[in-house]
Design a protein around this motif. Sequence first.
Motif, PDB file in Angstrom:
ATOM      1  N   LYS A 104      84.824 -73.731  23.080  1.00  0.00           N
ATOM      2  CA  LYS A 104      85.835 -73.865  24.508  1.00  0.00           C
ATOM      3  C   LYS A 104      86.927 -74.068  24.730  1.00  0.00           C
ATOM      4  O   LYS A 104      88.218 -73.813  24.949  1.00  0.00           O
ATOM      5  CB  LYS A 104      84.134 -73.477  25.427  1.00  0.00           C
ATOM      6  CG  LYS A 104      83.549 -72.602  25.250  1.00  0.00           C
ATOM      7  CD  LYS A 104      82.391 -72.265  26.483  1.00  0.00           C
ATOM      8  CE  LYS A 104      81.942 -71.563  27.047  1.00  0.00           C
ATOM      9  NZ  LYS A 104      80.460 -71.730  27.910  1.00  0.00           N
ATOM     10  N   GLU A 105      86.711 -75.387  24.306  1.00  0.00           N
ATOM     11  CA  GLU A 105      87.508 -76.560  23.987  1.00  0.00           C
ATOM     12  C   GLU A 105      88.801 -76.120  22.487  1.00  0.00           C
ATOM     13  O   GLU A 105      90.225 -76.157  23.640  1.00  0.00           O
ATOM     14  CB  GLU A 105      87.125 -77.628  24.006  1.00  0.00           C
ATOM     15  CG  GLU A 105      86.637 -78.319  24.954  1.00  0.00           C
ATOM     16  CD  GLU A 105      85.939 -79.895  24.360  1.00  0.00           C
ATOM     17  OE1 GLU A 105      86.856 -80.840  23.582  1.00  0.00           O
ATOM     18  OE2 GLU A 105      85.416 -80.894  25.618  1.00  0.00           O
ATOM     19  N   LYS A 106      88.461 -75.395  21.984  1.00  0.00           N
ATOM     20  CA  LYS A 106      89.218 -75.354  20.794  1.00  0.00           C
ATOM     21  C   LYS A 106      90.401 -73.478  21.498  1.00  0.00           C
ATOM     22  O   LYS A 106      91.359 -73.594  21.281  1.00  0.00           O
ATOM     23  CB  LYS A 106      88.684 -74.866  19.927  1.00  0.00           C
ATOM     24  CG  LYS A 106      89.716 -74.885  18.721  1.00  0.00           C
ATOM     25  CD  LYS A 106      89.191 -74.214  17.284  1.00  0.00           C
ATOM     26  CE  LYS A 106      90.086 -73.936  15.699  1.00  0.00           C
ATOM     27  NZ  LYS A 106      88.397 -73.583  14.995  1.00  0.00           N
ATOM     28  N   LEU A 149      91.110 -72.738  25.341  1.00  0.00           N
ATOM     29  CA  LEU A 149      91.580 -73.404  26.077  1.00  0.00           C
ATOM     30  C   LEU A 149      93.408 -74.269  25.483  1.00  0.00           C
ATOM     31  O   LEU A 149      93.909 -73.909  25.658  1.00  0.00           O
ATOM     32  CB  LEU A 149      90.780 -74.163  26.523  1.00  0.00           C
ATOM     33  CG  LEU A 149      89.905 -73.767  27.407  1.00  0.00           C
ATOM     34  CD1 LEU A 149      88.870 -75.113  28.289  1.00  0.00           C
ATOM     35  CD2 LEU A 149      90.546 -72.752  28.044  1.00  0.00           C
ATOM     36  N   TYR A 161      80.027 -76.121  23.481  1.00  0.00           N
ATOM     37  CA  TYR A 161      81.537 -76.942  23.842  1.00  0.00           C
ATOM     38  C   TYR A 161      83.306 -76.999  23.268  1.00  0.00           C
ATOM     39  O   TYR A 161      83.995 -76.747  23.885  1.00  0.00           O
ATOM     40  CB  TYR A 161      81.392 -77.781  24.471  1.00  0.00           C
ATOM     41  CG  TYR A 161      80.430 -77.993  25.853  1.00  0.00           C
ATOM     42  CD1 TYR A 161      80.746 -77.725  27.072  1.00  0.00           C
ATOM     43  CD2 TYR A 161      78.990 -78.573  25.488  1.00  0.00           C
ATOM     44  CE1 TYR A 161      80.159 -77.523  28.001  1.00  0.00           C
ATOM     45  CE2 TYR A 161      77.767 -78.255  26.718  1.00  0.00           C
ATOM     46  CZ  TYR A 161      78.570 -77.447  27.729  1.00  0.00           C
ATOM     47  OH  TYR A 161      77.366 -77.683  28.789  1.00  0.00           O
ATOM     48  N   ARG A 162      83.035 -77.379  22.278  1.00  0.00           N
ATOM     49  CA  ARG A 162      84.100 -77.557  21.016  1.00  0.00           C
ATOM     50  C   ARG A 162      84.614 -76.324  21.032  1.00  0.00           C
ATOM     51  O   ARG A 162      86.110 -76.785  21.478  1.00  0.00           O
ATOM     52  CB  ARG A 162      83.660 -78.137  20.176  1.00  0.00           C
ATOM     53  CG  ARG A 162      82.917 -79.281  19.718  1.00  0.00           C
ATOM     54  CD  ARG A 162      83.072 -80.236  18.557  1.00  0.00           C
ATOM     55  NE  ARG A 162      81.853 -81.479  18.876  1.00  0.00           N
ATOM     56  CZ  ARG A 162      81.038 -81.654  18.073  1.00  0.00           C
ATOM     57  NH1 ARG A 162      80.061 -80.602  17.949  1.00  0.00           N
ATOM     58  NH2 ARG A 162      80.147 -82.314  18.323  1.00  0.00           N
TER      59      ARG A 162
END
Length: 239
Positions: free
Chosen positions: A127-129, A131, A124-125
Motif C-alpha cells: 500500500k505504501e508503494k 501511494l 502495508y508495504r
Amino acid sequence: MAKKGNLRRPRHREPDGNEAETDLAAMTFEELLELQNRVGTKMYRQLMAGPSAEDQPRRAAPTRAQGAAEKQRPLEMSSKTRVPFLRQVVPVRKKVARDPRFDDLSGEYNPEVFEKTYRFLNEYRAKEKELVAKRLKKSKLGEEQEKLKQLLHRMDQQEAAQHEQQRQQEQRLALKREQRAQAQQGHRPFFLKKSEQRQLALAEKYKKLKRSQKLESFLSRKRRRNAGKDRRRLPLGKD
C-alpha cells in the motif's frame, strides 16, 4: 550547725537488702558520719558515687520493628568528612537495557515462524508503494520528484531482496526435506558446505537472469568491475 551536702541520690540499698529512699542532701554531717559507721566505708562510697552500671536496669532488646526503624533512619555523617559534590542520598536501582535480539528470554530466531507472524507487513508495504507511485505521477519536476523516485527505487530494491531471501529459504527447506527423506530410506544423509551452497545459489541466479534475458548485461557489468579492480592493483608506472 553543720552544712548540708550538695548531693542528691534518689535511693540506695541497705546492707540488709531492703530498698529505702533516702534524701542525702537533707542529711546533716553527723547523720552522714553515722551512716558511714553503720554501713561501712566501701558501701558509703558507693552510695555517694551513685548506682553502678550493674545496678542500673538493663534495656530491653529492640524488636524487629524497632530494628527496621533504626535502619531507615538517616545516616549520621561526621562534620570533619568532606561531603562529595555528587552525593547519592537515596540508592537508585540501575536500569539494565535488554536487547531482545541477544536475550534468551526472547527465544531462538526461527525464520519460518517470523515470516508467518509478520506476513501482514507485506500488505502495508504494498500500500505504501502504491501511494508513493501515485504521488510521483502527480508531482512536477523538482526536488520532490527526485526524492520520490529514490524512495520508490529503494522500495523496489527492498522488495526484490525480500523475494530473494524467500527463494533461498524455500531452497534450504527443499534440501532439508530431501535429506530427511533419504535418512528415512536408510541412506546416509549428506550436508553441503557453505561454499557449495553459494555455488548452487549462484547457478540458480544465472538461470533466473538467463530466463529474463538479463544475463549478458549482468556479465558485462561484472567484467567492468573486475577490470577496474585489476587496474587498481597494478603498480604505478614511473615517469
